[in-house]
Design an enzyme around this catalytic site. Structure first.
Site, short mmCIF file in Angstrom:
data_model
loop_
_atom_site.label_atom_id
_atom_site.label_comp_id
_atom_site.label_asym_id
_atom_site.label_seq_id
_atom_site.Cartn_x
_atom_site.Cartn_y
_atom_site.Cartn_z
N ARG A 79 0.81 -1.22 0.00
CA ARG A 79 0.00 0.00 0.00
C ARG A 79 0.85 1.27 0.00
O ARG A 79 0.45 2.28 -0.58
CB ARG A 79 -0.94 -0.01 1.20
N LYS A 94 -20.03 -14.99 2.52
CA LYS A 94 -21.45 -14.70 2.66
C LYS A 94 -22.13 -14.19 1.41
O LYS A 94 -21.62 -13.29 0.73
CB LYS A 94 -21.62 -13.62 3.74
N GLY A 109 -13.82 -3.76 0.19
CA GLY A 109 -15.15 -3.19 0.42
C GLY A 109 -15.49 -2.09 -0.57
O GLY A 109 -16.61 -2.01 -1.10
N GLY A 133 -9.16 -9.25 -0.28
CA GLY A 133 -7.95 -9.77 0.33
C GLY A 133 -7.49 -11.13 -0.14
O GLY A 133 -6.35 -11.28 -0.59
P1 AMP Z 1 -15.03 -12.91 2.40
O1 AMP Z 1 -14.48 -12.18 3.59
O2 AMP Z 1 -16.49 -12.81 2.23
O3 AMP Z 1 -14.26 -12.65 1.14
O4 AMP Z 1 -14.81 -14.45 2.74
C1 AMP Z 1 -13.55 -14.98 2.93
C2 AMP Z 1 -13.63 -16.14 3.82
O5 AMP Z 1 -14.54 -17.10 3.34
C3 AMP Z 1 -12.31 -16.82 3.95
O6 AMP Z 1 -11.86 -16.69 5.27
C4 AMP Z 1 -12.59 -18.26 3.58
O7 AMP Z 1 -11.95 -19.17 4.41
C5 AMP Z 1 -14.08 -18.35 3.76
N1 AMP Z 1 -14.63 -19.45 2.95
C6 AMP Z 1 -14.54 -19.62 1.63
N2 AMP Z 1 -15.11 -20.76 1.25
C7 AMP Z 1 -15.58 -21.36 2.36
C8 AMP Z 1 -16.28 -22.56 2.63
N3 AMP Z 1 -16.60 -23.38 1.64
N4 AMP Z 1 -16.61 -22.82 3.90
C9 AMP Z 1 -16.29 -21.99 4.90
N5 AMP Z 1 -15.63 -20.83 4.72
C10 AMP Z 1 -15.28 -20.52 3.46
#
Ligand code: AMP
Length: 396
Positions: free
Chosen positions: A36, A201, A376, A353
């Site tokens: 950064r 999510k 974000g 990330g």
């Molecule tokens: P995000 O912050 O929404 O980009 O989500 C990232 C997180 O989602 C990471 O820490 C991943 O470990 C988690 N993740 C991705 N796929 C899965 C899965 N199939 N089951 C549980 N966690 C997951």
């Protein structure tokens, strides 16, 4: 509306307040990854080379409105000095961005010199967009430049409030580059256009999916969010992570997408959320007690093919539990497919990330068309939302 950029501003002899993103990982006073800081160099160098004074302001971590030495920007100032090989001042104190010590140091600043102000979040007014703090920050500046894309979705004193109080404002080169690339994902993208979305999510990505659906040819879904979709469609997801309260939203989105949303057809599963848990590859229904932790090889093959054949590709969010090497394959395969798409002349854009870490780890970061510095902020931009930090800047 096109915003003014730094190259359209006269900096000689003037105080240029620059909102940078020096929110770098620091452990025991040592900077882990200085990406950064490096990303802000073109803007800072242009100001110094043009005979201006660069007054840099940034947040670091979440000190919650109080001065806390654990969140000092001193290590960032030290690294900047090494990288620039130019005078970079930093004043030790506890008063946040508008301490009297800063005023004296800024008054003493010579042309072609820089100062890093202490962490903006040492002041409680920063995240509240307090007009009094914005006025004080503005008093340091003849010109204001925002180069912190990653915080532009937040209306804070150093991103939004201050921009409204300085006579001449504009985008730094990093911010301008982000906006130029990301705009191409919303405005007449070359077809075929494929979006790959993963992560934890569905709830974080509903707005993005809605805004992209009319624009893309296919939306490839992976990560835990795919299990919410699959369950919403009545499939067996075993012990996979599902957002139960979003099943209705997922079903509605899927129907609206009219076939554009693609879901995994196979999975790498395990009985526990553990890198060492015994893995198996499962097609279709996931058995009771097993959780999907990565997309399976068939899914990788079809997703990778869709990406390779596309002319515009955006990717945000890991396809599996990327932090665990045994479940990182799907995510790394996406990075590889994007690299190939870029070599075939496609426009490839990555943000978030884990996805950015995957392209870096795989050694493709330099080869992807654009690696966004904002997670974000990128998602909000793709949702079609106005970013307050950009909106506050003057039009060209
Ligand atoms: P995000 O912050 O929404 O980009 O989500 C990232 C997180 O989602 C990471 O820490 C991943 O470990 C988690 N993740 C991705 N796929 C899965 C899965 N199939 N089951 C549980 N966690 C997951």
């Amino acid at each position: 509306m096109q915003k003014r950029t730094l190259d359209q501003m006269a900096v000689r002899g003037r105080r240029v307040l620059v909102r940078v993103d020096f929110n770098v990982p620091i452990a025991d006073g040592a900077i882990g990854d200085d990406t950064r800081i490096r990303a802000a160099l073109p803007t800072i160098r242009a100001i110094l080379a043009g005979g201006g004074k660069a007054i840099l302001t940034s947040h670091l971590g979440r000190p919650k409105g109080v001065a806390n030495p654990a969140f000092t920007l001193r290590p960032a100032a030290d690294r900047l000095r090494e990288l620039l090989e130019a005078p970079v001042h930093f004043v030790e104190h506890t008063g946040g961005p508008v301490d009297p010590a800063h005023r004296r140091a800024v008054d003493a600043l010579g042309d072609g010199e820089a100062i890093v102000l202490e962490n903006t979040r040492f002041h409680p007014g920063e995240t509240k967009n307090d007009p009094a703090l914005a006025t004080e920050l503005a008093s340091f500046a003849d010109l204001y430049v925002n180069d912190a894309f990653g915080t532009c979705h937040r209306a804070h004193a150093s991103t939004e409030g201050v921009a409204r109080q300085v006579a001449e404002t504009g985008m730094g080169f990093l911010l301008a580059r982000e906006i130029a690339y990301l705009s191409r994902l919303l405005d007449k993208p070359a077809k075929p256009y494929v979006a790959a979305l993963g992560g934890a999510k569905v709830s974080d990505k509903i707005g993005v999916i809605e805004n992209l659906l009319d624009r893309v040819d296919a939306l490839l879904v992976g990560g835990a969010m795919s299990y919410t979709f699959l369950k919403a469609l009545g499939r067996q997801t075993g012990a996979s992570r599902v957002e139960e309260d979003r099943l209705g939203d997922a079903r509605t989105l899927y129907r609206k997408a009219d076939g554009k949303i693609r879901l995994p057809i196979d999975h790498v599963t395990a009985p526990a959320f553990d890198n060492e848990a015994p893995r198996q590859i499962v097609s279709g229904a996931i058995p009771e007690g097993e959780m999907g932790l990565d997309i399976g090889p068939e899914t990788v093959a079809t997703y990778a093919q869709a990406i390779r054949e596309a002319r515009t590709i955006v990717w945000n969010g890991p396809m599996g539990v990327f932090e665990m090497p045994n479940f990182a394959r799907g995510t790394l395969a996406m990075a590889e497919a994007l690299d190939e798409a870029t070599r075939r002349g496609g426009l490839t854009i990555v943000g978030g990330g884990d996805s950015v870490a995957a392209v870096s780890q795989a050694g493709y970061a330099e080869r992807i068309s654009h690696v966004s510095t904002g997670g974000g902020a990128m998602l909000e931009f793709l949702e079609g939302k106005t970013l307050p930090g950009v909106a506050a800047l003057q039009d060209a």
